[in-house]
Design an enzyme around this catalytic site. Structure first.
Site, PDB file in Angstrom:
ATOM      1  N   HIS A 113       0.846  -1.193   0.000  1.00 31.82           N
ATOM      2  CA  HIS A 113       0.000   0.000   0.000  1.00 31.82           C
ATOM      3  C   HIS A 113       0.886   1.250   0.000  1.00 31.82           C
ATOM      4  CE1 HIS A 113      -3.765   1.902   0.105  1.00 31.82           C
ATOM      5  NE2 HIS A 113      -4.393   1.141   0.974  1.00 31.82           N
ATOM      6  N   GLU A 125      -4.157   1.005 -13.328  1.00 30.02           N
ATOM      7  CA  GLU A 125      -5.200   2.034 -13.149  1.00 30.02           C
ATOM      8  C   GLU A 125      -4.472   3.318 -12.789  1.00 30.02           C
ATOM      9  OE1 GLU A 125      -8.243   1.630 -13.796  1.00 30.02           O
ATOM     10  OE2 GLU A 125      -8.818  -0.442 -13.414  1.00 30.02           O
ATOM     11  N   CYS A 164      -8.954  10.002  -9.239  1.00 30.44           N
ATOM     12  CA  CYS A 164      -8.466   9.828 -10.615  1.00 30.44           C
ATOM     13  C   CYS A 164      -9.550  10.166 -11.630  1.00 30.44           C
ATOM     14  CB  CYS A 164      -7.972   8.399 -10.817  1.00 30.44           C
ATOM     15  SG  CYS A 164      -9.209   7.166 -10.399  1.00 30.44           S
TER      16      CYS A 164
HETATM   17  P1  NAP Z   1       1.933   6.900  -6.665  1.00 31.71           P
HETATM   18  O1  NAP Z   1       2.894   7.848  -6.089  1.00 31.71           O
HETATM   19  O2  NAP Z   1       2.147   6.412  -8.022  1.00 31.71           O
HETATM   20  O3  NAP Z   1       1.884   5.671  -5.642  1.00 31.71           O
HETATM   21  C1  NAP Z   1       0.993   4.589  -5.832  1.00 31.71           C
HETATM   22  C2  NAP Z   1       1.575   3.356  -5.188  1.00 31.71           C
HETATM   23  O4  NAP Z   1       2.689   2.934  -5.963  1.00 31.71           O
HETATM   24  C3  NAP Z   1       2.116   3.584  -3.782  1.00 31.71           C
HETATM   25  O5  NAP Z   1       1.904   2.405  -3.039  1.00 31.71           O
HETATM   26  C4  NAP Z   1       3.610   3.814  -4.015  1.00 31.71           C
HETATM   27  O6  NAP Z   1       4.373   3.500  -2.893  1.00 31.71           O
HETATM   28  C5  NAP Z   1       3.830   2.818  -5.130  1.00 31.71           C
HETATM   29  N1  NAP Z   1       4.968   3.052  -6.007  1.00 31.71           N
HETATM   30  C6  NAP Z   1       5.268   4.168  -6.680  1.00 31.71           C
HETATM   31  N2  NAP Z   1       6.351   3.963  -7.468  1.00 31.71           N
HETATM   32  C7  NAP Z   1       6.723   2.668  -7.273  1.00 31.71           C
HETATM   33  C8  NAP Z   1       7.777   1.855  -7.779  1.00 31.71           C
HETATM   34  N3  NAP Z   1       8.666   2.329  -8.640  1.00 31.71           N
HETATM   35  N4  NAP Z   1       7.870   0.578  -7.360  1.00 31.71           N
HETATM   36  C9  NAP Z   1       6.984   0.091  -6.484  1.00 31.71           C
HETATM   37  N5  NAP Z   1       5.959   0.811  -5.959  1.00 31.71           N
HETATM   38  C10 NAP Z   1       5.839   2.084  -6.349  1.00 31.71           C
HETATM   39  O7  NAP Z   1       0.469   7.460  -6.652  1.00 31.71           O
HETATM   40  P2  NAP Z   1      -0.299   8.121  -5.455  1.00 31.71           P
HETATM   41  O8  NAP Z   1       0.204   9.503  -5.298  1.00 31.71           O
HETATM   42  O9  NAP Z   1      -0.298   7.215  -4.256  1.00 31.71           O
HETATM   43  O10 NAP Z   1      -1.797   8.117  -6.028  1.00 31.71           O
HETATM   44  C11 NAP Z   1      -2.260   9.115  -6.862  1.00 31.71           C
HETATM   45  C12 NAP Z   1      -2.264   8.654  -8.294  1.00 31.71           C
HETATM   46  O11 NAP Z   1      -3.025   7.458  -8.407  1.00 31.71           O
HETATM   47  C13 NAP Z   1      -2.947   9.647  -9.191  1.00 31.71           C
HETATM   48  O12 NAP Z   1      -2.244   9.803 -10.382  1.00 31.71           O
HETATM   49  C14 NAP Z   1      -4.311   9.013  -9.424  1.00 31.71           C
HETATM   50  O13 NAP Z   1      -4.945   9.455 -10.583  1.00 31.71           O
HETATM   51  C15 NAP Z   1      -3.978   7.585  -9.464  1.00 31.71           C
HETATM   52  N6  NAP Z   1      -5.173   6.777  -9.212  1.00 31.71           N
HETATM   53  C16 NAP Z   1      -5.730   6.091 -10.247  1.00 31.71           C
HETATM   54  C17 NAP Z   1      -6.886   5.366 -10.061  1.00 31.71           C
HETATM   55  C18 NAP Z   1      -7.527   4.600 -11.173  1.00 31.71           C
HETATM   56  O14 NAP Z   1      -8.359   3.755 -10.884  1.00 31.71           O
HETATM   57  N7  NAP Z   1      -7.201   4.827 -12.407  1.00 31.71           N
HETATM   58  C19 NAP Z   1      -7.481   5.344  -8.803  1.00 31.71           C
HETATM   59  C20 NAP Z   1      -6.890   6.062  -7.772  1.00 31.71           C
HETATM   60  C21 NAP Z   1      -5.717   6.774  -7.988  1.00 31.71           C
HETATM   61  P3  NAP Z   1       4.900   4.635  -1.865  1.00 31.71           P
HETATM   62  O15 NAP Z   1       3.733   5.250  -1.214  1.00 31.71           O
HETATM   63  O16 NAP Z   1       5.735   3.866  -0.914  1.00 31.71           O
HETATM   64  O17 NAP Z   1       5.704   5.603  -2.695  1.00 31.71           O
END
Ligand code: NAP
Length: 455
Positions: A158, A231, A265
């Protein structure tokens, strides 16, 4: 996250909540092995038995609704009423799959030259989920419920800022009677996750998150030939045509942008408004935004809150500033303090501005005036993302003529784009690929196996 610790912080008041130690490489390996062992028996259980556990899980959520909602609100700042609604939506999702999973997963008979031929939907094994903080329970449940009910086991990484939620979810599965290795939470660094994807035990990955994370996870999964569902972000357009009934729909339109303090999103991020209705729209939209109630998110009256982390407000501030430099006008709002970003309405938007081209993950509404319906659809379609589009018009039949033009995963007419367990959810282009929810979602992580029997 620093070295081997995660510390969670309440974004509303900056108070430290909890500190967690990351799992060591040995612990991660143990969890992986446990998942692998559990899969061998879990996949042989009857779907009806798995469904029975689902109803326990719904009960556990219902019993702990108050404390779980509060945990979510403390960790990422969501107004408490929205946290409660999120838990209730998870229960609705569980009920949906409890009622339909057996039908969705039943063998599908296909007539051929064989004595008998059919499709068997078999689980794949251990599926890794990498999830975001914006809907800390919903995002995880919409992955886990169909995936586990199909006979897979799940591992969750998460977002670090909602680690308390991640552990609470693991605990809920245990309390509901799921065997220990069915669903486990991993407290791990990005590098550990990338290494895990390469492990033979992991059969597929589901990521909900940013485009950047999507590219990184998809690259690793691709290197190891593992399936992934992505997603990602979006910058949905909300088209307002001249015949839109604003009195009827304005609350929905404002909610489409401002719910979850703008951190969704599928939120409407670009409002494309035909000039005949522009002034009326701006007035009614602004009035509703002015009425949003900012306060402590733990207060039930609060309708808009801070963002989940101060750095998210930094990003938003930068996007708004660059857009203003390019000529955007602040019609309302635009003040900022730590993690709080005031709901903001920008006008005079042009296509090169960040608030048009990028995803704005906060309460920023970019309002674009267009001269006619044709131009409205053209502007709406001008996006790298493809999560969804919405249009408000009294002529819903005419709007349906645009279905083929819309390149997104969803097109909503006179309703905000929203997720519903009964309908598939997912994007195209930079918003990712694959589908969650509905029958399509439960079939993402199965082996669609062809069986051919001759006498
Ligand atoms: P994020 O920074 O990309 O993080 C999402 C998850 O990925 C977190 O658990 C993060 O861990 C992990 N993560 C990031 N880079 C990684 C890597 N290189 N290797 C392994 N794990 C990695 O996104 P967020 O800020 O949490 O969420 C916002 C984004 O999610 C927005 O762009 C939103 O649009 C998108 N979203 C999309 C949907 C959909 O259904 N399309 C739904 C909800 C949100 P850490 O926290 O430890 O960095």
């Amino acid at each position: 996250m620093n070295n081997n610790k995660i510390t969670t912080t309440n974004p509303y008041n900056g108070e430290t909540l909890e500190s967690y130690t990351l799992h060591s490489k040995e612990e991660l390996k143990e969890k992986l092995n446990l998942a692998n062992e559990e899969f061998k028996s879990w996949k042989t259980t009857e779907i009806s038995d798995r469904v029975e556990l689902l109803s326990n899980l719904a009960d556990e959520l219902e019993n702990d609704k108050t404390s779980l909602s509060l945990l979510m609100t403390k960790e990422m700042g969501k107004p408490i009423s929205e946290s409660i609604a999120e838990i209730e939506k998870c229960i609705f999702l569980i009920d949906f799959y409890a009622q339909n999973a057996e039908d969705f997963l039943a063998d599908s008979i296909i007539k051929t030259d064989a004595h008998e031929s059919f499709i068997s939907y078999d689980p794949l094994g251990c599926i890794l989920a990498v999830m975001p903080w914006n809907y800390p329970f919903w995002q995880v449940f919409r992955f886990a419920i169909p995936t586990l009910t199909a006979g897979n086991v799940g591992l969750l990484k998460h977002a670090s800022n909602v680690t308390g939620c991640a552990l609470a979810i693991e605990e809920l599965f245990i309390k509901a009677g799921f065997p220990k290795g069915c669903f486990q939470t991993l407290l791990a660094k990005h590098e550990d996750i990338e290494e895990l994807i390469g492990n033979d035990i992991i059969k597929a990955v589901s990521l909900t998150g940013s485009e950047k994370a999507g590219k990184s996870i998809a690259e690793t999964a691709g290197k190891h030939l593992k399936k992934c569902v992505l997603e990602l972000g979006g910058n949905n357009a909300c088209i307002i045509l001249k015949d839109a009934d604003l009195d009827k729909h304005i609350d929905t339109i404002v909610k489409a942008r401002m719910q979850n303090s703008g951190q969704s999103c599928i939120a409407a991020k670009r409002f494309v408004v035909v000039e005949e209705i522009y002034d009326e729209f701006l007035e009614k939209f602004t009035e509703k935004v002015e009425n949003l109630k900012y306060n402590n998110p733990e207060n039930t009256e609060t309708t808009i809150s801070c963002l989940a982390r101060p750095d998210l407000a930094d990003t938003l501030e930068d996007q708004v500033k660059k857009s203003i430099d390019l000529g955007a006008k602040v019609h309302y709002g635009n003040s900022r303090s730590n993690a709080y970003y005031e709901p903001t309405i920008l006008t005079n938007i042009t296509r090169e501005m960040p608030v048009f081209r990028e995803e704005t993950f906060g309460p920023i509404a970019a309002i674009i005036k267009v001269s006619n319906e044709e131009e409205a659809y053209q502007i709406a379609l001008d996006s790298r993302f493809g999560l969804g589009s919405m249009v408000f018009t009294e002529d819903y039949e005419k709007a349906t003529e645009r279905i083929l033009d819309i390149e997104d995963g969803a097109f909503f007419i006179n309703e905000m784009v929203k997720s519903d367990p009964r309908l598939p959810f997912g994007g195209t282009k930079a918003s990712g690929y694959g589908r969650e929810l509905s029958k399509e979602g439960i079939l993402e992580f199965v082996n669609t196996k062809t069986i051919y029997i001759n006498k």
